[in-house]
Scaffold this motif. Structure first.
Motif, short mmCIF file in Angstrom:
data_model
loop_
_atom_site.label_atom_id
_atom_site.label_comp_id
_atom_site.label_asym_id
_atom_site.label_seq_id
_atom_site.Cartn_x
_atom_site.Cartn_y
_atom_site.Cartn_z
N ALA A 1 0.83 -1.20 0.00
CA ALA A 1 0.00 0.00 0.00
C ALA A 1 0.86 1.26 0.00
O ALA A 1 0.57 2.23 -0.72
CB ALA A 1 -0.93 0.00 1.20
N VAL A 2 1.93 1.26 0.78
CA VAL A 2 2.83 2.41 0.82
C VAL A 2 3.49 2.61 -0.53
O VAL A 2 3.58 3.73 -1.03
CB VAL A 2 3.89 2.25 1.94
N VAL A 3 3.95 1.53 -1.15
CA VAL A 3 4.57 1.63 -2.47
C VAL A 3 3.57 2.14 -3.49
O VAL A 3 3.90 3.01 -4.31
CB VAL A 3 5.17 0.27 -2.89
N ALA A 4 2.34 1.65 -3.44
CA ALA A 4 1.32 2.10 -4.38
C ALA A 4 1.02 3.58 -4.20
O ALA A 4 0.91 4.32 -5.19
CB ALA A 4 0.05 1.27 -4.21
N VAL A 5 0.89 4.02 -2.97
CA VAL A 5 0.61 5.43 -2.72
C VAL A 5 1.78 6.30 -3.14
O VAL A 5 1.60 7.37 -3.75
CB VAL A 5 0.26 5.65 -1.23
N MET A 6 2.98 5.85 -2.84
CA MET A 6 4.17 6.64 -3.19
C MET A 6 4.36 6.75 -4.71
O MET A 6 4.77 7.78 -5.20
CB MET A 6 5.43 6.03 -2.55
N THR A 7 4.06 5.67 -5.44
CA THR A 7 4.24 5.74 -6.88
C THR A 7 3.08 6.47 -7.56
O THR A 7 3.27 7.04 -8.64
CB THR A 7 4.37 4.32 -7.49
N ALA A 8 1.90 6.44 -6.95
CA ALA A 8 0.74 7.12 -7.57
C ALA A 8 0.76 8.62 -7.31
O ALA A 8 0.14 9.38 -8.04
CB ALA A 8 -0.54 6.52 -7.03
N THR A 9 1.46 9.05 -6.28
CA THR A 9 1.51 10.47 -5.94
C THR A 9 2.65 11.13 -6.68
O THR A 9 3.76 10.62 -6.72
CB THR A 9 1.70 10.64 -4.42
N THR A 10 2.40 12.27 -7.23
CA THR A 10 3.47 12.99 -7.92
C THR A 10 3.99 14.10 -7.01
O THR A 10 3.22 14.84 -6.39
CB THR A 10 2.95 13.62 -9.22
N TYR A 11 5.28 14.18 -6.93
CA TYR A 11 5.95 15.20 -6.12
C TYR A 11 6.72 16.14 -7.01
O TYR A 11 7.11 15.79 -8.13
CB TYR A 11 6.90 14.54 -5.10
N ASN A 12 6.96 17.33 -6.52
CA ASN A 12 7.71 18.37 -7.24
C ASN A 12 7.05 18.81 -8.53
O ASN A 12 7.71 19.10 -9.51
CB ASN A 12 9.14 17.88 -7.54
N LYS A 13 5.74 18.83 -8.56
CA LYS A 13 5.06 19.27 -9.80
C LYS A 13 4.15 20.39 -9.48
O LYS A 13 3.60 20.58 -8.50
CB LYS A 13 4.32 18.13 -10.44
#
Length: 132
Positions: free
Chosen positions: A120-132
């Motif tokens: 779940a953590v990996v899924a949330v981290m990859t689905a969220t975009t940062y620095n945009k």
């Protein structure tokens, strides 16, 4: 909040554990020393880890998210199998030569729950975009 949850939940999970007394110290002294080390050392260690992680460049939110998830998931994972772990720990104390081994149900629960949390953590981290 995650650190506070962890600091309250972990000692609550250990209630009911009766360890053999060290003849040099009274049980009250042992309990005080363990509690002092946990409540002083825990937050200091967590603060040092977070401080070291925040020194790098970039957003802190992914680090804080993972930190919070780990601190909340560990006590929740242990809570349902707590009595089994306490029984095994006490049995090991009575026979110190034996290794503590998880029974099948405990191992399956811990590994599956923590794996789901990790996914779940990996899924949330990859689905969220940062620095945009």
């Amino acid at each position: 909040m995650a650190t506070a949850f962890f600091m309250i939940a972990v000692p609550a999970l250990a209630t009911g554990m009766k360890y053999q007394a060290d003849p040099r110290r009274t049980p009250e002294q042992q309990d005080k020393q363990r509690k002092r080390a946990f409540y002083i050392g825990g937050p200091v260690l967590f603060a040092a880890l977070l401080g070291a992680s925040l020194l790098r460049h970039g957003p802190a939110s992914p680090i804080l998210f993972m930190y919070s998830t780990v601190l909340i998931a560990l006590p929740i994972a242990i809570a349902p199998v707590r009595s089994r772990l306490i029984k095994q720990s006490i049995a090991q104390q009575h026979d110190p030569g034996t290794k503590m081994k998880l029974d099948r149900l405990t191992a399956v629960w811990l590994y599956s729950f923590l794996s789901v949390v990790l996914l779940a953590v990996v899924a949330v981290m990859t689905a969220t975009t940062y620095n945009k």
